[in-house]
Design a protein around this motif. Sequence first.
Motif, PDB file in Angstrom:
ATOM      1  N   ALA A  21     -28.038   3.939 -62.856  1.00 56.47           N
ATOM      2  CA  ALA A  21     -26.822   4.757 -62.762  1.00 56.47           C
ATOM      3  C   ALA A  21     -27.159   6.156 -62.250  1.00 56.47           C
ATOM      4  O   ALA A  21     -26.416   6.734 -61.436  1.00 56.47           O
ATOM      5  CB  ALA A  21     -26.133   4.834 -64.117  1.00 56.47           C
ATOM      6  N   THR A  22     -28.277   6.707 -62.714  1.00 64.64           N
ATOM      7  CA  THR A  22     -28.697   8.026 -62.252  1.00 64.64           C
ATOM      8  C   THR A  22     -29.082   7.990 -60.785  1.00 64.64           C
ATOM      9  O   THR A  22     -28.701   8.870 -60.003  1.00 64.64           O
ATOM     10  CB  THR A  22     -29.886   8.547 -63.089  1.00 64.64           C
ATOM     11  N   ILE A  23     -29.837   6.979 -60.382  1.00 59.82           N
ATOM     12  CA  ILE A  23     -30.223   6.837 -58.977  1.00 59.82           C
ATOM     13  C   ILE A  23     -28.985   6.772 -58.090  1.00 59.82           C
ATOM     14  O   ILE A  23     -28.916   7.420 -57.041  1.00 59.82           O
ATOM     15  CB  ILE A  23     -31.103   5.581 -58.787  1.00 59.82           C
ATOM     16  N   LYS A  24     -27.999   6.015 -58.517  1.00 60.15           N
ATOM     17  CA  LYS A  24     -26.788   5.848 -57.711  1.00 60.15           C
ATOM     18  C   LYS A  24     -26.036   7.166 -57.518  1.00 60.15           C
ATOM     19  O   LYS A  24     -25.365   7.358 -56.510  1.00 60.15           O
ATOM     20  CB  LYS A  24     -25.859   4.807 -58.334  1.00 60.15           C
ATOM     21  N   ARG A  25     -26.169   8.087 -58.464  1.00 56.33           N
ATOM     22  CA  ARG A  25     -25.501   9.380 -58.331  1.00 56.33           C
ATOM     23  C   ARG A  25     -26.046  10.188 -57.155  1.00 56.33           C
ATOM     24  O   ARG A  25     -25.423  11.161 -56.723  1.00 56.33           O
ATOM     25  CB  ARG A  25     -25.632  10.184 -59.631  1.00 56.33           C
ATOM     26  N   PHE A  26     -27.199   9.783 -56.649  1.00 54.98           N
ATOM     27  CA  PHE A  26     -27.794  10.465 -55.495  1.00 54.98           C
ATOM     28  C   PHE A  26     -27.625   9.633 -54.216  1.00 54.98           C
ATOM     29  O   PHE A  26     -28.425   9.756 -53.283  1.00 54.98           O
ATOM     30  CB  PHE A  26     -29.275  10.738 -55.757  1.00 54.98           C
ATOM     31  N   GLU A  27     -26.592   8.829 -54.187  1.00 52.95           N
ATOM     32  CA  GLU A  27     -26.371   7.910 -53.068  1.00 52.95           C
ATOM     33  C   GLU A  27     -26.130   8.631 -51.746  1.00 52.95           C
ATOM     34  O   GLU A  27     -26.189   8.021 -50.680  1.00 52.95           O
ATOM     35  CB  GLU A  27     -25.198   6.980 -53.383  1.00 52.95           C
ATOM     36  N   HIS A  28     -25.847   9.926 -51.790  1.00 52.91           N
ATOM     37  CA  HIS A  28     -25.674  10.694 -50.551  1.00 52.91           C
ATOM     38  C   HIS A  28     -27.000  10.879 -49.817  1.00 52.91           C
ATOM     39  O   HIS A  28     -27.001  11.220 -48.628  1.00 52.91           O
ATOM     40  CB  HIS A  28     -25.068  12.071 -50.865  1.00 52.91           C
ATOM     41  N   LEU A  29     -28.116  10.646 -50.492  1.00 47.37           N
ATOM     42  CA  LEU A  29     -29.425  10.761 -49.856  1.00 47.37           C
ATOM     43  C   LEU A  29     -29.751   9.481 -49.092  1.00 47.37           C
ATOM     44  O   LEU A  29     -29.517   8.375 -49.590  1.00 47.37           O
ATOM     45  CB  LEU A  29     -30.520  11.015 -50.896  1.00 47.37           C
ATOM     46  N   VAL A  30     -30.301   9.642 -47.912  1.00 51.17           N
ATOM     47  CA  VAL A  30     -30.680   8.480 -47.092  1.00 51.17           C
ATOM     48  C   VAL A  30     -31.710   7.623 -47.817  1.00 51.17           C
ATOM     49  O   VAL A  30     -31.661   6.395 -47.767  1.00 51.17           O
ATOM     50  CB  VAL A  30     -31.240   8.943 -45.724  1.00 51.17           C
ATOM     51  N   CYS A  31     -32.651   8.267 -48.514  1.00 49.29           N
ATOM     52  CA  CYS A  31     -33.705   7.514 -49.196  1.00 49.29           C
ATOM     53  C   CYS A  31     -33.148   6.661 -50.324  1.00 49.29           C
ATOM     54  O   CYS A  31     -33.679   5.583 -50.607  1.00 49.29           O
ATOM     55  CB  CYS A  31     -34.783   8.452 -49.716  1.00 49.29           C
ATOM     56  N   VAL A  32     -32.074   7.103 -50.955  1.00 46.66           N
ATOM     57  CA  VAL A  32     -31.453   6.315 -52.023  1.00 46.66           C
ATOM     58  C   VAL A  32     -30.694   5.141 -51.427  1.00 46.66           C
ATOM     59  O   VAL A  32     -30.726   4.023 -51.967  1.00 46.66           O
ATOM     60  CB  VAL A  32     -30.527   7.195 -52.887  1.00 46.66           C
ATOM     61  N   GLN A  33     -30.013   5.371 -50.314  1.00 46.35           N
ATOM     62  CA  GLN A  33     -29.341   4.265 -49.625  1.00 46.35           C
ATOM     63  C   GLN A  33     -30.357   3.199 -49.236  1.00 46.35           C
ATOM     64  O   GLN A  33     -30.110   1.999 -49.397  1.00 46.35           O
ATOM     65  CB  GLN A  33     -28.622   4.796 -48.383  1.00 46.35           C
ATOM     66  N   ASP A  34     -31.517   3.641 -48.752  1.00 44.78           N
ATOM     67  CA  ASP A  34     -32.587   2.712 -48.388  1.00 44.78           C
ATOM     68  C   ASP A  34     -33.076   1.949 -49.617  1.00 44.78           C
ATOM     69  O   ASP A  34     -33.282   0.730 -49.566  1.00 44.78           O
ATOM     70  CB  ASP A  34     -33.751   3.490 -47.760  1.00 44.78           C
ATOM     71  N   PHE A  35     -33.232   2.647 -50.730  1.00 46.07           N
ATOM     72  CA  PHE A  35     -33.696   1.998 -51.949  1.00 46.07           C
ATOM     73  C   PHE A  35     -32.707   0.946 -52.436  1.00 46.07           C
ATOM     74  O   PHE A  35     -33.090  -0.184 -52.762  1.00 46.07           O
ATOM     75  CB  PHE A  35     -33.932   3.034 -53.059  1.00 46.07           C
TER      76      PHE A  35
END
Length: 211
Positions: free
Chosen positions: A167-181
């Motif tokens: 849930a915390t990771i998803k809150r940073f979904e604006h980052l390209v690296c998180v989208q990749d993850f």
Amino acid sequence: MGVHQYFKSLNDLEKLIRCPGKFKYQEHNVAAHSFKVTKIAQYLGTVEEHNGNEINWRSLYEKALNHDYPEIFTGDIKTPVKYASLELNTLFMEVEETMTTKFIETEFPPEYQQIYKERLKEGKDSTLEGQILSVADKIDLLYESFGEIQKRNPEPLFFEIYEESLATIKRFEHLVCVQDFLENILTEMLSEHFIPKDELFEITNSILNRE
């Protein structure tokens, strides 16, 4: 007294067991966690840089490598407890900051004290490097809980940690690296064969589908 005490304390990081007091098939310590978070942050920073975003690599490495050093004074606090309320989390951070500052002022030469106050302060801030640290920290925690779930650890805490981390990771979904993850690495992780797969899929999809 002096920097010797700082160097000596690095050995103590190996003795600080993460998620204490719970049965685990594989123990993890704070020293190993700091190394893994730094390696994960390096990859996430590489993805961001490849997609045109400027990375201050010195800042990223220092934030990642040092982010849990203050736990030498407080120990590792279980994630669900530490984030149970904003007030509690703020209190933990204040205690860590106060004790770290006192340690630096006692043990470090005056000419290096401000440098180490910057290096050992809370690194999860609004900068790109601080956001990457927040994500890298939770990715390692996600993998720690995933490893226990894979091994059929009956403790429900690890499902709670998995859910909170994702849930915390998803809150940073604006980052390209998180989208990749989320699109690539998480998908690959869940494609592995393990027993409690349905429950983990349900938790994952519930979090990813939240608006």
